[in-house]
Design a protein around this motif. Structure first.
Motif, PDB file in Angstrom:
ATOM      1  N   ALA A 194      52.944  71.963  49.887  1.00 40.09           N
ATOM      2  CA  ALA A 194      52.554  70.675  50.461  1.00 40.09           C
ATOM      3  C   ALA A 194      51.407  70.848  51.444  1.00 40.09           C
ATOM      4  O   ALA A 194      51.328  71.855  52.150  1.00 40.09           O
ATOM      5  CB  ALA A 194      53.736  70.034  51.176  1.00 40.09           C
ATOM      6  N   TRP A 198      51.410  66.361  54.867  1.00 37.80           N
ATOM      7  CA  TRP A 198      52.674  65.920  54.261  1.00 37.80           C
ATOM      8  C   TRP A 198      53.594  65.479  55.393  1.00 37.80           C
ATOM      9  O   TRP A 198      53.933  66.258  56.281  1.00 37.80           O
ATOM     10  CB  TRP A 198      53.308  67.060  53.477  1.00 37.80           C
ATOM     11  N   ALA A 216      53.233  62.537  50.647  1.00 42.02           N
ATOM     12  CA  ALA A 216      51.806  62.639  50.955  1.00 42.02           C
ATOM     13  C   ALA A 216      51.172  61.296  50.651  1.00 42.02           C
ATOM     14  O   ALA A 216      51.252  60.803  49.524  1.00 42.02           O
ATOM     15  CB  ALA A 216      51.154  63.739  50.126  1.00 42.02           C
TER      16      ALA A 216
END
Length: 419
Positions: A194, A198, A216
């Protein structure tokens, strides 16, 4: 860009009509309601309240289309209560919002008030930066309000670029945004796959369990496109920090990974969850409304700005093509349901106009008259709760019409990270 004098006159007339309807704040007895969502607190909102209306009248007065008395009436309404400089404050609300409005609506005036506001905003930024770096050091995921445009550090970067570009805080905020683009080795489900932006799933999961592991966001208002636009505008303005270009390229690679190609051009999901990250495929099957805040227009403009900042002509052409195809697709246009800047026709028209000013081909400029005509047709559609403000209200419709009719760029677009 607007060669049709009749269209310019029509846009000017509607802008004048809306401005006249906003000649004075309504007389409202708010009583003892001090809740943050109360009408009282809208006064210091750039998005929904008096601060945004002051910007409209101030910029019009500077071009001879109104008097300064109206400007000061709205500024007085915006500042009649103690200004917020706490957790909820940001570019769109509270002390930074009022400081931004004063800079634009009454430049060089109210120097005492501006000095006090500057002190408050600087302290707010320092506090936010300290908390953000401590959060990263602790390997935790951010809240979207740490970094977003509305009340986070991307919005405060936009404020500094517009109002204090030579100060010591802008490099510090840019350095934070660069750090934000780096992966966070958080001990959670999403892990290092991520990106740094995120967000945690605490708030979103209350409405939808799919977001229990966070998400996200891709949009300009609350997501990575806002970060990208802020970094790109700064780089274009000559404000550069270590890792700046690499951070821009990092976000662009993320957007490339999630770009979806369709018969009417490429588009991006509004947000993705952990399950989508794991499979590499978004649940969203087609582009949603072509809004500035979450849709293709804002995302395309942010990538055009990135391309202009880094000299990437291939990305620039791709971004301009995405915006042009989106803005000429009747299916996507039919999904717009209001005329305002944030979600509606004014946002699309303003985004296309700014992008056309920087474009490598005339395709976007050729679309601007049609978008302006559509905005004129929808300008009097109902705006939620009859909001007077700039970003979600009718003042923003008037200011967009005024800008396109006069062809006069203005710093007001900084609050949308369009220029």
């Amino acid at each position: 860009m607007l060669e049709d004098p009749g269209l310019r006159e029509a846009a000017t007339a509607v802008a004048d009509k809306i401005a006249a309807a906003l000649s004075a704040p309504p007389s409202v007895d708010y009583g003892n309601n001090y809740r943050p969502d109360s009408p009282r607190w809208r006064d210091q909102s750039l998005s929904k309240g008096a601060a945004g209306v002051a910007v409209l009248h101030g910029l019009r007065a500077q071009l001879g289309r109104g008097g300064t008395g109206t400007v000061h009436t709205w500024l007085s309404r915006a500042t009649r209560d103690d200004l917020t400089a706490g957790p909820g404050a940001g570019l769109w609300f509270g002390a930074p919002s009022i400081a931004f409005a004063l800079h634009l609506a009454a430049p060089g005036q109210h120097t005492g008030a501006m000095a006090e506001l500057d002190t408050a905003v600087r302290q707010l930024i320092r506090t936010r930066l300290h908390a953000a770096h401590a959060r990263i050091d602790a390997r935790r995921r951010p809240s979207p309000y740490e970094f977003d445009l509305t009340r986070g550090l991307a919005g405060l970067a936009a404020y500094l670029l517009c109002c204090a570009p030579d100060g010591d805080l802008l490099p510090q905020v840019l350095a934070y945004l660069v750090r934000l683009t780096e992966p966070v080795a958080a001990p959670d489900t999403v892990g290092s796959d991520a990106p740094g932006w995120w967000t945690n799933g605490t708030q979103a999961a209350q409405a939808d369990p799919a977001y229990v592991d966070g998400c996200a966001n891709f949009g300009m208002a609350h997501g990575c496109s806002g970060i990208l636009a802020a970094l790109s505008l700064a780089l274009r303005a000559g404000a550069r920090v270590d890792g700046h270009r690499e951070a821009i390229e990092r976000i662009c690679r993320w957007l490339d990974t999630w770009r979806q190609d369709g018969p009417t051009g490429c588009w991006w999901p509004e947000r993705i969850t952990f399950s989508e990250l794991a499979t590499g495929r978004p649940r969203q099957q087609h582009p949603l409304r072509p809004s500035w805040c979450y849709g293709t227009p804002g995302l395309a403009r942010s990538q055009q700005l990135a391309a202009l900042a880094t000299g990437d002509t291939v990305r620039q052409q791709a971004a301009e093509d995405a915006l042009a195809r989106c803005a000429s697709d009747p299916v996507q246009l039919a999904r717009l349901t209001d005329p305002a800047l944030c979600h509606g026709w004014a946002g699309l028209a303003a985004t296309a106009w700014h992008a056309a000013n920087d474009a490598s081909t005339p395709a976007l400029a050729n679309l601007v008259p049609d978008l302006l005509q559509a905005l004129l047709e929808h300008a009097h559609d109902t705006v939620a709760d009859d909001l007077p403000g700039l970003i979600e209200g009718i003042a923003g419709i008037a200011l967009t019409l005024h800008t396109l009719a006069t062809g006069t760029p203005s710093r007001w677009s900084a609050c949308l990270l369009l220029a």
